[in-house]
Design a protein around this motif. Structure first.
Motif, mmCIF file in Angstrom:
data_model
loop_
_atom_site.group_PDB
_atom_site.id
_atom_site.type_symbol
_atom_site.label_atom_id
_atom_site.label_comp_id
_atom_site.label_asym_id
_atom_site.label_seq_id
_atom_site.Cartn_x
_atom_site.Cartn_y
_atom_site.Cartn_z
ATOM 1 N N HIS A 1 24.239 23.571 -40.502
ATOM 2 C CA HIS A 1 24.173 22.267 -38.895
ATOM 3 C C HIS A 1 25.749 22.565 -38.348
ATOM 4 C CE1 HIS A 1 27.040 19.079 -37.566
ATOM 5 N NE2 HIS A 1 25.978 18.996 -36.546
ATOM 6 N N ALA B 1 18.996 22.570 -36.489
ATOM 7 C CA ALA B 1 19.439 20.929 -36.351
ATOM 8 C C ALA B 1 18.168 20.823 -37.240
ATOM 9 C CB ALA B 1 19.894 20.832 -35.126
ATOM 10 N N ALA C 1 18.703 21.141 -41.161
ATOM 11 C CA ALA C 1 19.971 20.555 -41.777
ATOM 12 C C ALA C 1 19.540 19.188 -41.893
ATOM 13 C CB ALA C 1 21.198 20.632 -40.582
ATOM 14 N N TYR D 1 24.603 14.946 -38.126
ATOM 15 C CA TYR D 1 23.338 15.682 -37.573
ATOM 16 C C TYR D 1 22.489 15.713 -36.808
ATOM 17 C CZ TYR D 1 24.466 17.858 -41.905
ATOM 18 O OH TYR D 1 25.914 18.584 -43.326
#
Length: 284
Positions: free
Chosen positions: A88, A117, A120, A131
């Protein structure tokens, strides 16, 4: 604990991690940099240390330092590809770098950040709020504004209300939501500007065509008038009628580019053709 040589190195590193985390939360960037510089000789081989260097570079604020932060984060991801926080961090720093730099962002870079992204989020079962905020920022850069709003709304919903960072993160999320709206508005203005430029270029081209057409018509009239003045009266009249019909047809054809009335154009064509044909049908 950091100074206690009798403690094992992993324990001292955990202490370093906790200290740096506290300094980062309190935004004590100068102390953060000093601690990193002081303990780099002892812990720089630790995989997590690259993330500390990345944060230090990011705290400097300029675009060049952000680029270095992305490079350090990529190094950390290579060493720890399945650690959600590390993945992240790279996605977040890439998003910030894209937002800050002046040049355009390639689709490959955006896809890479988007995938990071998503990874994560997947590694944490979608339960870490910020996130989703990073995901929203990347989607906004990709001009997918509706999906970006959905992601930032998800982040606000997931943020623990009892957490110590709740109010700070909520403010951050609202700022991101406002930024998404501004980016969408800017995108619309850019599209309108591009459309205006395109129309201006087309208008200039039409004007040049019209000027060329007028020059050709003037040359035709001048040449026709010169020939008519040296011809017999009947021949001169026919020549002038044919020339007039040709001019009417030419301007009628040009008007097709701008006129919405096909009837007027058809009438003009009929008149032009009549001026050319009538002298030949009924004689001179």
């Amino acid at each position: 604990m950091l100074e206690l040589k009798k403690l094992e190195k992993p324990i001292r590193f955990f202490a370093l991690y906790g200290l740096l985390l506290r300094l980062r939360r309190e935004e004590r960037t100068s102390e953060y940099d000093q601690i990193i510089a002081r303990y780099a000789p002892h812990f720089e081989r630790e995989p997590y240390f690259a993330t500390f260097r990345a944060i230090s570079e990011r705290n400097r604020g300029d675009v060049a330092s952000l680029r270095k932060a992305v490079a350090y984060s990529k190094q950390a991801v290579r060493d720890m590809p399945e650690v959600a926080g590390v993945v992240h961090q790279l996605a977040a720093f890439m998003a910030e770098y894209f937002e800050r730099r002046l040049g355009p962002t390639s689709s490959a870079e955006l896809i890479e950040a988007d995938q990071l992204a998503d990874k994560a989020i997947l590694l944490t079962n979608g339960q870490i709020a910020h996130y989703h905020e990073t995901k929203a920022r990347i989607l906004a850069i990709r001009h997918d504004f509706d999906s970006a709003r959905a992601s930032i709304t998800r982040a606000i919903e997931l943020e623990p209300k009892q957490g110590r960072d709740y109010h700070r993160r909520l403010t951050q999320y609202q700022t991101t939501r406002t930024r998404i709206d501004l980016m969408e508005q800017q995108s619309r203005w850019n599209d309108m500007q591009q459309e205006s430029r395109r129309e201006l270029v087309e208008f200039k081209a039409q004007q040049l065509q019209l000027l060329g057409l007028l020059a050709a018509v003037v040359a035709l009239i001048a040449t026709g008038g010169n020939i008519a003045s040296q011809s017999k009266p009947n021949d001169a009249i026919v020549l002038i009628e044919v020339m007039a019909g040709a001019v009417v047809i030419v301007f009628s054809s040009f008007s097709l580019m701008t006129s919405r009335s096909w009837l007027r154009v058809a009438i003009a064509y009929t008149i032009g053709i009549a001026l050319i044909v009538v002298p030949h049908v009924f004689g001179r």
